[in-house]
Scaffold this active site. Structure first.
Site: not given
Ligand code: IPM
Ligand code: MG
Length: 362
Positions: A146, A195, A227, A251, A255
């Site tokens: 990032y 990884k 993975d 990240d 999710d």
């Molecule tokens: C998160 C989001 C952010 C990230 C985006 C919006 C830049 O996906 O906070 O997980 O990737 O960190």
């Molecule tokens: Mg995210």
């Protein structure tokens, strides 16, 4: 006691979910006799609309003057929003990355917990969800891909884009310590995800995590390739307590972890630095497709407000009360559309917030 709370409404569903989280905080104040002063800060698209940039010095300085910042979500529809006509460094997401970096918020805590009441909304097989799970993803937030150097250039007539993944041992050590500290207050297990079979940055990561682990003999440390972790999260999520990982892996895995709780609308997060200060936001995005329709689930933001109480203000009892109110409402069968299942009562964003605030006051 009095506290100063920065509030970033943000874009998309941001304003409506923050409005409900503030209701919950106001209920906490009324019940426990605290006083919160709120200061609205601009970030992301909302800041672009006013200042032409997604983050200003003014927002950074104001955030620094607060005890904590509560945030909704930033960003718009990349296909239709004019914000995405701007160069990448002036788009909404750049503002979020900028404030994380400016405030040195290197530790991102994302708890994923399966409520008994939401088992029907869990997309995993019944025999897997029956075991339940309660994990905390500790995501490094200010390093790695990032924030590494990036460029897009033409080499011998061919367009080449490069992003750089680099970690220093200092960056790895401080996030690892956080993970072990928090594991000591939980089930004393850390699974470090990397990884290391491919990446140098992961090999250093593993080595430094091993070193830090020596100071925490009570904590069981394991390592897992990313993975495999993606697979284990849907096969056997109950095995995880604290997952420690770098920015990009965190990240993606967060999710995934949030979705197995039933909905991404349930996952809160805290982004912390070396002080008590933190930025608290749901892990989900700004969902522009449902913005302003009273459909968004405010629970992730409300649970982020509970984290704010706990980590920045040391108000554990109040945080527990807020979390108990969320659980109570789920027990009573109230659901927003994303977590709706048969026999439950579907409510909108506003009503969900009202119900939770009312249970806090009881
Ligand atoms: C998160 C989001 C952010 C990230 C985006 C919006 C830049 O996906 O906070 O997980 O990737 O960190
Ligand atoms: Mg995210």
């Amino acid at each position: 006691m009095g506290y100063r709370i920065g509030v970033i409404l943000g874009d998309g569903i941001g304003p409506e979910i923050v409005r409900e989280a503030r209701k919950a905080l106001d209920a906490v104040c009324a019940k426990y006799g605290h006083h919160f002063e709120y200061e609205e800060l601009l970030l992301g698209g909302a800041s672009i609309d006013v200042h032409g940039v997604p983050l200003t010095e003014e927002t950074v300085a104001a955030a620094k003057g607060c005890d904590a910042v509560l945030m909704g979500s930033i960003g718009g529809d990349a296909k239709t929003s004019p914000w995405y006509q701007l160069p990448p460094e002036r788009r909404p997401e750049a503002g979020l990355l900028g404030i994380r970096k400016a405030l040195n918020l290197f530790a991102n805590l994302r708890p994923a917990y399966l409520y008994d009441e939401l088992r029907a909304a869990c997309p995993l097989r019944d025999d897997i969800s029956a075991a339940g799970f309660d994990m905390l993803i500790m995501r490094e937030l200010t390093g790695g891909l990032y924030f590494g150097a990036r460029k897009t250039e033409e080499v011998d007539g061919v367009c080449v884009a490069t992003d750089t993944l680099s970690y220093s041992e200092t960056e790895i050590r401080r996030i690892a310590k956080r993970a072990f500290d928090i594991a000591m207050k939980r089930r004393k297990k850390v699974c470090s995800v990397d990884k290391a079979n491919v990446l140098d940055s992961s090999r250093l990561w593993r080595q430094v995590v091993e070193e830090v682990a020596k100071d925490y003999p009570e904590v069981a440390l394991s390592h897992m390739y990313v993975d495999n972790c993606a697979m284990q999260l849907v096969m056997n999520p109950a095995q995880f307590d604290v997952i420690l990982t770098e920015n990009m892996f965190g990240d993606i895995l967060s999710d995934e972890a949030s979705m197995v709780t039933g909905s991404i609308g349930m996952l809160s997060s805290a982004s912390l630095n070396e002080t008590k200060f933190g930025l608290y936001e749901p892990s989900h995005g700004s969902a522009p497709d449902i913005a302003g329709q009273d459909k968004a689930n405010p629970i992730a933001t409300i649970l982020s407000a509970a984290m704010l109480l706990r980590y920045s203000l040391d108000l554990d009892e109040e945080a527990n009360a807020l979390e108990a109110a969320v659980r109570q409402i789920l027990k009573e069968g109230y659901r927003t559309g994303d977590i709706m299942s048969e026999g439950c009562t579907q409510v909108g964003t506003r009503e969900m917030g009202d119900l939770i605030a009312a249970r806090i006051m009881e």
